[in-house]
Structure formats: C-alpha cells, structure tokens
Design a protein around this motif. Structure first.
Motif, PDB file in Angstrom:
ATOM      1  N   GLU A  63       0.815  -1.214   0.000  1.00  0.00           N
ATOM      2  CA  GLU A  63       0.000   0.000   0.000  1.00  0.00           C
ATOM      3  C   GLU A  63       0.849   1.265   0.000  1.00  0.00           C
ATOM      4  O   GLU A  63       0.545   2.219  -0.725  1.00  0.00           O
ATOM      5  CB  GLU A  63      -0.957   0.007   1.200  1.00  0.00           C
ATOM      6  N   SER A  64       1.920   1.298   0.782  1.00  0.00           N
ATOM      7  CA  SER A  64       2.764   2.492   0.827  1.00  0.00           C
ATOM      8  C   SER A  64       3.502   2.686  -0.492  1.00  0.00           C
ATOM      9  O   SER A  64       3.678   3.819  -0.955  1.00  0.00           O
ATOM     10  CB  SER A  64       3.735   2.451   2.005  1.00  0.00           C
ATOM     11  N   ASN A  65       3.910   1.600  -1.113  1.00  0.00           N
ATOM     12  CA  ASN A  65       4.601   1.711  -2.397  1.00  0.00           C
ATOM     13  C   ASN A  65       3.659   2.129  -3.513  1.00  0.00           C
ATOM     14  O   ASN A  65       4.010   2.962  -4.346  1.00  0.00           O
ATOM     15  CB  ASN A  65       5.289   0.386  -2.742  1.00  0.00           C
ATOM     16  N   ILE A  66       2.459   1.579  -3.537  1.00  0.00           N
ATOM     17  CA  ILE A  66       1.511   1.952  -4.590  1.00  0.00           C
ATOM     18  C   ILE A  66       1.062   3.403  -4.413  1.00  0.00           C
ATOM     19  O   ILE A  66       0.858   4.125  -5.391  1.00  0.00           O
ATOM     20  CB  ILE A  66       0.330   0.950  -4.673  1.00  0.00           C
ATOM     21  N   ALA A  67       0.950   3.852  -3.167  1.00  0.00           N
ATOM     22  CA  ALA A  67       0.611   5.259  -2.906  1.00  0.00           C
ATOM     23  C   ALA A  67       1.726   6.171  -3.412  1.00  0.00           C
ATOM     24  O   ALA A  67       1.462   7.237  -3.991  1.00  0.00           O
ATOM     25  CB  ALA A  67       0.362   5.478  -1.421  1.00  0.00           C
ATOM     26  N   PHE A  68       2.979   5.767  -3.193  1.00  0.00           N
ATOM     27  CA  PHE A  68       4.114   6.542  -3.695  1.00  0.00           C
ATOM     28  C   PHE A  68       4.081   6.612  -5.219  1.00  0.00           C
ATOM     29  O   PHE A  68       4.282   7.679  -5.810  1.00  0.00           O
ATOM     30  CB  PHE A  68       5.437   5.930  -3.217  1.00  0.00           C
ATOM     31  N   LEU A 104      14.559  14.537 -10.370  1.00  0.00           N
ATOM     32  CA  LEU A 104      14.114  13.456 -11.246  1.00  0.00           C
ATOM     33  C   LEU A 104      14.960  12.185 -11.136  1.00  0.00           C
ATOM     34  O   LEU A 104      14.411  11.081 -11.106  1.00  0.00           O
ATOM     35  CB  LEU A 104      14.078  13.938 -12.694  1.00  0.00           C
ATOM     36  N   GLU A 105      16.270  12.311 -11.033  1.00  0.00           N
ATOM     37  CA  GLU A 105      17.123  11.116 -10.967  1.00  0.00           C
ATOM     38  C   GLU A 105      16.816  10.291  -9.721  1.00  0.00           C
ATOM     39  O   GLU A 105      16.616   9.072  -9.794  1.00  0.00           O
ATOM     40  CB  GLU A 105      18.595  11.508 -10.974  1.00  0.00           C
ATOM     41  N   THR A 106      16.749  10.936  -8.571  1.00  0.00           N
ATOM     42  CA  THR A 106      16.440  10.237  -7.328  1.00  0.00           C
ATOM     43  C   THR A 106      15.033   9.670  -7.362  1.00  0.00           C
ATOM     44  O   THR A 106      14.802   8.521  -6.975  1.00  0.00           O
ATOM     45  CB  THR A 106      16.582  11.199  -6.124  1.00  0.00           C
ATOM     46  N   LEU A 107      14.101  10.461  -7.851  1.00  0.00           N
ATOM     47  CA  LEU A 107      12.713  10.031  -7.915  1.00  0.00           C
ATOM     48  C   LEU A 107      12.546   8.832  -8.847  1.00  0.00           C
ATOM     49  O   LEU A 107      11.808   7.896  -8.530  1.00  0.00           O
ATOM     50  CB  LEU A 107      11.838  11.191  -8.375  1.00  0.00           C
ATOM     51  N   ALA A 108      13.253   8.832  -9.954  1.00  0.00           N
ATOM     52  CA  ALA A 108      13.171   7.718 -10.894  1.00  0.00           C
ATOM     53  C   ALA A 108      13.677   6.429 -10.248  1.00  0.00           C
ATOM     54  O   ALA A 108      13.082   5.358 -10.430  1.00  0.00           O
ATOM     55  CB  ALA A 108      13.977   8.024 -12.158  1.00  0.00           C
ATOM     56  N   ARG A 109      14.755   6.519  -9.480  1.00  0.00           N
ATOM     57  CA  ARG A 109      15.287   5.341  -8.792  1.00  0.00           C
ATOM     58  C   ARG A 109      14.287   4.825  -7.761  1.00  0.00           C
ATOM     59  O   ARG A 109      14.028   3.624  -7.667  1.00  0.00           O
ATOM     60  CB  ARG A 109      16.606   5.699  -8.105  1.00  0.00           C
ATOM     61  N   GLU A 110      13.719   5.736  -6.970  1.00  0.00           N
ATOM     62  CA  GLU A 110      12.728   5.346  -5.958  1.00  0.00           C
ATOM     63  C   GLU A 110      11.485   4.751  -6.612  1.00  0.00           C
ATOM     64  O   GLU A 110      10.907   3.787  -6.106  1.00  0.00           O
ATOM     65  CB  GLU A 110      12.338   6.553  -5.098  1.00  0.00           C
ATOM     66  N   PHE A 111      11.069   5.334  -7.727  1.00  0.00           N
ATOM     67  CA  PHE A 111       9.900   4.838  -8.457  1.00  0.00           C
ATOM     68  C   PHE A 111      10.152   3.412  -8.940  1.00  0.00           C
ATOM     69  O   PHE A 111       9.289   2.537  -8.798  1.00  0.00           O
ATOM     70  CB  PHE A 111       9.604   5.770  -9.643  1.00  0.00           C
ATOM     71  N   ALA A 112      11.334   3.165  -9.502  1.00  0.00           N
ATOM     72  CA  ALA A 112      11.680   1.826  -9.980  1.00  0.00           C
ATOM     73  C   ALA A 112      11.689   0.826  -8.830  1.00  0.00           C
ATOM     74  O   ALA A 112      11.201  -0.305  -8.978  1.00  0.00           O
ATOM     75  CB  ALA A 112      13.039   1.852 -10.683  1.00  0.00           C
ATOM     76  N   ASP A 113      12.219   1.226  -7.681  1.00  0.00           N
ATOM     77  CA  ASP A 113      12.231   0.342  -6.510  1.00  0.00           C
ATOM     78  C   ASP A 113      10.809   0.028  -6.042  1.00  0.00           C
ATOM     79  O   ASP A 113      10.491  -1.119  -5.707  1.00  0.00           O
ATOM     80  CB  ASP A 113      13.017   0.975  -5.353  1.00  0.00           C
ATOM     81  N   ALA A 114       9.947   1.037  -6.025  1.00  0.00           N
ATOM     82  CA  ALA A 114       8.559   0.844  -5.591  1.00  0.00           C
ATOM     83  C   ALA A 114       7.814  -0.058  -6.565  1.00  0.00           C
ATOM     84  O   ALA A 114       7.065  -0.955  -6.158  1.00  0.00           O
ATOM     85  CB  ALA A 114       7.855   2.196  -5.474  1.00  0.00           C
ATOM     86  N   ARG A 115       8.040   0.142  -7.857  1.00  0.00           N
ATOM     87  CA  ARG A 115       7.388  -0.684  -8.866  1.00  0.00           C
ATOM     88  C   ARG A 115       7.832  -2.142  -8.739  1.00  0.00           C
ATOM     89  O   ARG A 115       7.020  -3.055  -8.788  1.00  0.00           O
ATOM     90  CB  ARG A 115       7.708  -0.165 -10.275  1.00  0.00           C
ATOM     91  N   LYS A 116       9.125  -2.362  -8.517  1.00  0.00           N
ATOM     92  CA  LYS A 116       9.643  -3.718  -8.347  1.00  0.00           C
ATOM     93  C   LYS A 116       9.068  -4.364  -7.085  1.00  0.00           C
ATOM     94  O   LYS A 116       8.677  -5.528  -7.103  1.00  0.00           O
ATOM     95  CB  LYS A 116      11.167  -3.720  -8.283  1.00  0.00           C
ATOM     96  N   VAL A 176       3.265   9.795 -10.079  1.00  0.00           N
ATOM     97  CA  VAL A 176       2.665   9.980 -11.408  1.00  0.00           C
ATOM     98  C   VAL A 176       1.885  11.291 -11.453  1.00  0.00           C
ATOM     99  O   VAL A 176       2.004  12.067 -12.412  1.00  0.00           O
ATOM    100  CB  VAL A 176       1.771   8.777 -11.780  1.00  0.00           C
ATOM    101  N   LYS A 177       1.123  11.566 -10.415  1.00  0.00           N
ATOM    102  CA  LYS A 177       0.347  12.816 -10.377  1.00  0.00           C
ATOM    103  C   LYS A 177       1.267  14.036 -10.382  1.00  0.00           C
ATOM    104  O   LYS A 177       0.995  15.014 -11.073  1.00  0.00           O
ATOM    105  CB  LYS A 177      -0.569  12.829  -9.154  1.00  0.00           C
ATOM    106  N   ARG A 178       2.368  13.964  -9.619  1.00  0.00           N
ATOM    107  CA  ARG A 178       3.328  15.076  -9.606  1.00  0.00           C
ATOM    108  C   ARG A 178       3.949  15.275 -10.981  1.00  0.00           C
ATOM    109  O   ARG A 178       4.135  16.413 -11.427  1.00  0.00           O
ATOM    110  CB  ARG A 178       4.429  14.820  -8.578  1.00  0.00           C
ATOM    111  N   LEU A 179       4.289  14.173 -11.646  1.00  0.00           N
ATOM    112  CA  LEU A 179       4.868  14.270 -12.987  1.00  0.00           C
ATOM    113  C   LEU A 179       3.868  14.878 -13.970  1.00  0.00           C
ATOM    114  O   LEU A 179       4.230  15.718 -14.800  1.00  0.00           O
ATOM    115  CB  LEU A 179       5.333  12.899 -13.466  1.00  0.00           C
ATOM    116  N   GLU A 180       2.616  14.447 -13.875  1.00  0.00           N
ATOM    117  CA  GLU A 180       1.580  14.984 -14.762  1.00  0.00           C
ATOM    118  C   GLU A 180       1.374  16.479 -14.562  1.00  0.00           C
ATOM    119  O   GLU A 180       1.046  17.194 -15.510  1.00  0.00           O
ATOM    120  CB  GLU A 180       0.260  14.239 -14.539  1.00  0.00           C
ATOM    121  N   ARG A 181       1.566  16.947 -13.330  1.00  0.00           N
ATOM    122  CA  ARG A 181       1.394  18.373 -13.023  1.00  0.00           C
ATOM    123  C   ARG A 181       2.697  19.170 -13.166  1.00  0.00           C
ATOM    124  O   ARG A 181       2.746  20.338 -12.823  1.00  0.00           O
ATOM    125  CB  ARG A 181       0.848  18.534 -11.601  1.00  0.00           C
ATOM    126  N   ASN A 182       3.741  18.519 -13.672  1.00  0.00           N
ATOM    127  CA  ASN A 182       5.058  19.158 -13.839  1.00  0.00           C
ATOM    128  C   ASN A 182       5.597  19.723 -12.528  1.00  0.00           C
ATOM    129  O   ASN A 182       6.172  20.806 -12.504  1.00  0.00           O
ATOM    130  CB  ASN A 182       5.014  20.249 -14.908  1.00  0.00           C
TER     131      ASN A 182
END
Length: 70
Positions: free
Chosen positions: A7-12, A30-42, A17-23
């Motif tokens: 639940e915490s990972n899917i919320a992240f 972005l670099e740190t966020l992309a790494r965290e996003f990949a970890d959460a997705r995995k 995604v919402k933050r990216l959509e709103r620029n």
C-alpha cells in the motif's frame, strides 16, 4: 525512503505519477525520484507475484482435494 508495504509503495507510485503529470518534479529531483519509483514498482510487482503463487497453490490444493473426494 523505505516503504515496506504494498500500500505504501503503490501510494508513492500514484503520487509520483500525479506530480509528474502536473510538472511538479524538478530536473534535479528526477534522478532520485526515478530510482525510488523503480524500486517501488519492483516491490509491488514482486509482492503481486508472491501473492499469485500463494493463491495458485491454494486453489490447486483445493482442486486436487475435491477430485480425491469425488
């Protein structure tokens, strides 16, 4: 940041995604966020795979027991 539940990972993922959509993500973040996003997705993908295996094993066990009785 450590997230230890599905639940915490899917919320992240959803919030990111919402933050990216709103620029709302700076190029510096972005670099740190992309790494965290990949970890959460995995984490979520692995969790779903484990749950699917348990469900398949459980359903498979029920089917074989039903066949033995019939």
């Amino acid at each position: 940041m450590s997230r230890d539940t599905y639940e915490s990972n899917i919320a992240f993922i959803d919030a990111t995604v919402k933050r990216l959509e709103r620029n709302e993500v700076s190029i510096d973040e972005l670099e740190t966020l992309a790494r965290e996003f990949a970890d959460a997705r995995k984490f979520c993908a692995d969790r779903l795979t484990r749950i699917e295996s348990v469900v398949q094993a459980t359903l498979g066990g029920d089917d074989s027991q039903s066949a033995d009785r019939g």
